[in-house]
Design a protein around this motif. Sequence first.
Motif, mmCIF file in Angstrom:
data_model
loop_
_atom_site.group_PDB
_atom_site.id
_atom_site.type_symbol
_atom_site.label_atom_id
_atom_site.label_comp_id
_atom_site.label_asym_id
_atom_site.label_seq_id
_atom_site.Cartn_x
_atom_site.Cartn_y
_atom_site.Cartn_z
ATOM 1 N N ALA A 144 0.842 -1.204 0.000
ATOM 2 C CA ALA A 144 0.000 0.000 0.000
ATOM 3 C C ALA A 144 0.875 1.251 0.000
ATOM 4 N N ARG A 145 0.497 2.224 -0.841
ATOM 5 C CA ARG A 145 1.251 3.471 -0.903
ATOM 6 C C ARG A 145 0.959 4.327 0.325
ATOM 7 N N LEU A 146 -0.329 4.419 0.703
ATOM 8 C CA LEU A 146 -0.724 5.235 1.855
ATOM 9 C C LEU A 146 -1.642 4.430 2.777
ATOM 10 N N THR A 147 -1.219 4.284 4.032
ATOM 11 C CA THR A 147 -1.985 3.538 5.028
ATOM 12 C C THR A 147 -2.351 4.466 6.178
ATOM 13 N N LEU A 148 -3.607 4.399 6.632
ATOM 14 C CA LEU A 148 -4.032 5.148 7.817
ATOM 15 C C LEU A 148 -4.321 4.144 8.932
ATOM 16 N N VAL A 149 -3.654 4.333 10.076
ATOM 17 C CA VAL A 149 -3.880 3.479 11.242
ATOM 18 C C VAL A 149 -4.606 4.297 12.295
ATOM 19 N N LEU A 150 -5.884 3.975 12.545
ATOM 20 C CA LEU A 150 -6.696 4.690 13.532
ATOM 21 C C LEU A 150 -6.906 3.843 14.771
ATOM 22 N N GLY A 151 -7.219 4.519 15.871
ATOM 23 C CA GLY A 151 -7.558 3.762 17.061
ATOM 24 C C GLY A 151 -7.662 4.672 18.253
ATOM 25 N N GLY A 152 -7.968 4.095 19.396
ATOM 26 C CA GLY A 152 -8.068 4.848 20.623
ATOM 27 C C GLY A 152 -6.711 5.001 21.288
ATOM 28 N N ALA A 153 -6.719 5.658 22.442
ATOM 29 C CA ALA A 153 -5.506 5.783 23.235
ATOM 30 C C ALA A 153 -5.038 4.394 23.640
ATOM 31 N N ARG A 154 -3.740 4.163 23.571
ATOM 32 C CA ARG A 154 -3.135 2.890 24.011
ATOM 33 C C ARG A 154 -3.785 1.677 23.348
ATOM 34 N N SER A 155 -4.065 1.825 22.048
ATOM 35 C CA SER A 155 -4.628 0.691 21.320
ATOM 36 C C SER A 155 -3.570 -0.007 20.468
ATOM 37 N N GLY A 156 -2.308 0.439 20.576
ATOM 38 C CA GLY A 156 -1.243 -0.217 19.818
ATOM 39 C C GLY A 156 -1.048 0.355 18.422
ATOM 40 N N LYS A 157 -1.555 1.594 18.188
ATOM 41 C CA LYS A 157 -1.444 2.209 16.865
ATOM 42 C C LYS A 157 0.013 2.375 16.417
ATOM 43 N N SER A 158 0.827 3.010 17.271
ATOM 44 C CA SER A 158 2.206 3.316 16.881
ATOM 45 C C SER A 158 2.994 2.035 16.638
ATOM 46 N N ARG A 159 2.821 1.070 17.507
ATOM 47 C CA ARG A 159 3.553 -0.188 17.376
ATOM 48 C C ARG A 159 3.177 -0.886 16.072
ATOM 49 N N HIS A 160 1.893 -0.910 15.763
ATOM 50 C CA HIS A 160 1.465 -1.567 14.532
ATOM 51 C C HIS A 160 1.980 -0.811 13.309
ATOM 52 N N ALA A 161 1.921 0.521 13.364
ATOM 53 C CA ALA A 161 2.414 1.332 12.246
ATOM 54 C C ALA A 161 3.906 1.094 12.031
ATOM 55 N N GLU A 162 4.658 0.998 13.128
ATOM 56 C CA GLU A 162 6.093 0.714 13.008
ATOM 57 C C GLU A 162 6.338 -0.644 12.357
ATOM 58 N N SER A 163 5.512 -1.617 12.697
ATOM 59 C CA SER A 163 5.706 -2.949 12.107
ATOM 60 C C SER A 163 5.394 -2.930 10.609
ATOM 61 N N LEU A 164 4.427 -2.104 10.205
ATOM 62 C CA LEU A 164 4.110 -1.999 8.772
ATOM 63 C C LEU A 164 5.265 -1.369 8.004
ATOM 64 N N ILE A 165 5.856 -0.306 8.588
ATOM 65 C CA ILE A 165 6.967 0.371 7.905
ATOM 66 C C ILE A 165 8.212 -0.508 7.886
ATOM 67 N N SER A 166 8.489 -1.175 9.003
ATOM 68 C CA SER A 166 9.747 -1.927 9.079
ATOM 69 C C SER A 166 9.689 -3.222 8.272
ATOM 70 N N ALA A 167 8.548 -3.494 7.639
ATOM 71 C CA ALA A 167 8.482 -4.593 6.669
ATOM 72 C C ALA A 167 9.154 -4.192 5.356
ATOM 73 N N HIS A 168 9.410 -2.882 5.201
ATOM 74 C CA HIS A 168 10.108 -2.375 4.012
ATOM 75 C C HIS A 168 11.606 -2.269 4.326
ATOM 76 N N PRO A 169 12.466 -2.215 3.287
ATOM 77 C CA PRO A 169 13.900 -2.073 3.545
ATOM 78 C C PRO A 169 14.234 -0.752 4.234
ATOM 79 N N ALA A 170 15.117 -0.782 5.230
ATOM 80 C CA ALA A 170 15.585 0.432 5.915
ATOM 81 C C ALA A 170 16.440 1.235 4.927
#
Lengths: 168, 168, 168
Positions: A4-30
């Motif tokens: 996906a070119r553009l992904t939006l990760v929504l959620g509540g406070a402390r729902s794991g948004k940042s962690r999940h977003a990091e895992s999506l990005i780090s699936a790509h080459p650094a």
Amino acid sequence: MSSARLTLVLGGARSGKSRHAESLISAHPAPWTYIATAQAFDDEMRERIGEHQARRDANWHTVDAPLALPEALAATRGPVLVDCLTLWLTNLMLGGHDLKSAFLALQEALEAVSGPVVMVTNEVGLSIVPDNALGRAFRDEQGRLNQRIADIADRVIFMVAGLPMVVK
Amino acid sequence: MSSARLTLVLGGARSGKSRHAESLISAHPAPWTYIATAQAFDDEMRERIGEHQARRDANWHTVDAPLALPEALAATRGPVLVDCLTLWLTNLMLGGHDLKSAFLALQEALEAVSGPVVMVTNEVGLSIVPDNALGRAFRDEQGRLNQRIADIADRVIFMVAGLPMVVK
Amino acid sequence: MSSARLTLVLGGARSGKSRHAESLISAHPAPWTYIATAQAFDDEMRERIGEHQARRDANWHTVDAPLALPEALAATRGPVLVDCLTLWLTNLMLGGHDLKSAFLALQEALEAVSGPVVMVTNEVGLSIVPDNALGRAFRDEQGRLNQRIADIADRVIFMVAGLPMVVK
């Protein structure tokens, strides 16, 4: 899904948004770019920023963009994580900036990036009406912004207790 | 999906509920009835009502029913949009009306309509406990009402950032 | 699906969490254990407890565990319903207990049970930021706890208007 070119990760406070977003990005080459919109006004915020930073390693390049998010996106190449739209909106509103032109600039910047870009945002409208006008205005603008980005996103994910639900 | 007799569209503030509900109704042949439960108490509400009206054209016939929603449903033929149950409940509670008999009258009216009917409502319970008794009572009654209508609906849709998630 | 060892049922206030959790447990052969974390501080809470009790029959054995939830789980055999983690967290925080060790004890107890166990909890983070520090701390800790239990659960269900959405 990771194409996906553009992904939006929504959620509540402390729902794991940042962690999940990091895992999506780090699936790509650094290397990966982390565009941070947070401003450390107080100890609570400093603690949150510290926790997020502690998770990221040397493969991440951090760019601070409390307001100039469209410009930061335009200046970046490769995988980008934006964390988060809720703090960007907070900074815009507290600073008295024009939201209409800011939202338009963000949309134009997103349409121009090659990606992949993952953006984190909060869903803030699932409660009774806030008892103050600023709270009501904020949740209205956050809802409008989320709809707008979700509309142009290739993928939209709603986080529940750390688990992703695919909305689009 | 457009053949559902009764559809409930739930979501947070500014999640695109009304727009999605309008698109569901306008998939049916015009004319369409818009049952409005809003009362313009203040400028914020007048502005919201104005925005919603500006989206609807001459194919829509508007009926105001801040309290007499069951009666308005019984008097209507053809595709109907009810916007929204949250304002109807607000009007009932602020006016000191009996909720038990109002909910029963609404359920009976919905069971009698031929449809299609699309009802918009807010999910308001996904936050910490409100600090005032009226707020707590409101979210309890809204939750009870939503469960009751969802139970008899053919289709239930949860809106996230303008996008529909099918719950039922 | 009814063979899940550990199920987490999340949702907002009055979203039908307890009723759905009871239906999941009562799909197993009786007797069933109901671990109640509620403490009847006031009339509102007494009324809620009464409503929940009125739904359960003689096949249910009730154990009160406002704080000693890990110990209650360790002492129980057969199908167990825990209702709910939100009140358990409230009791821990109001009593000034150490959350880190309490969460660890709960996780260890859950990893040791043979099940089936169904746990009810609230999602409380989908609103604007609470205006008081205790509210903010509570929603952070609730979010952390929910993520932790969801991570080890076999099945996670998000309730919307009385209807289950399967998250995991």
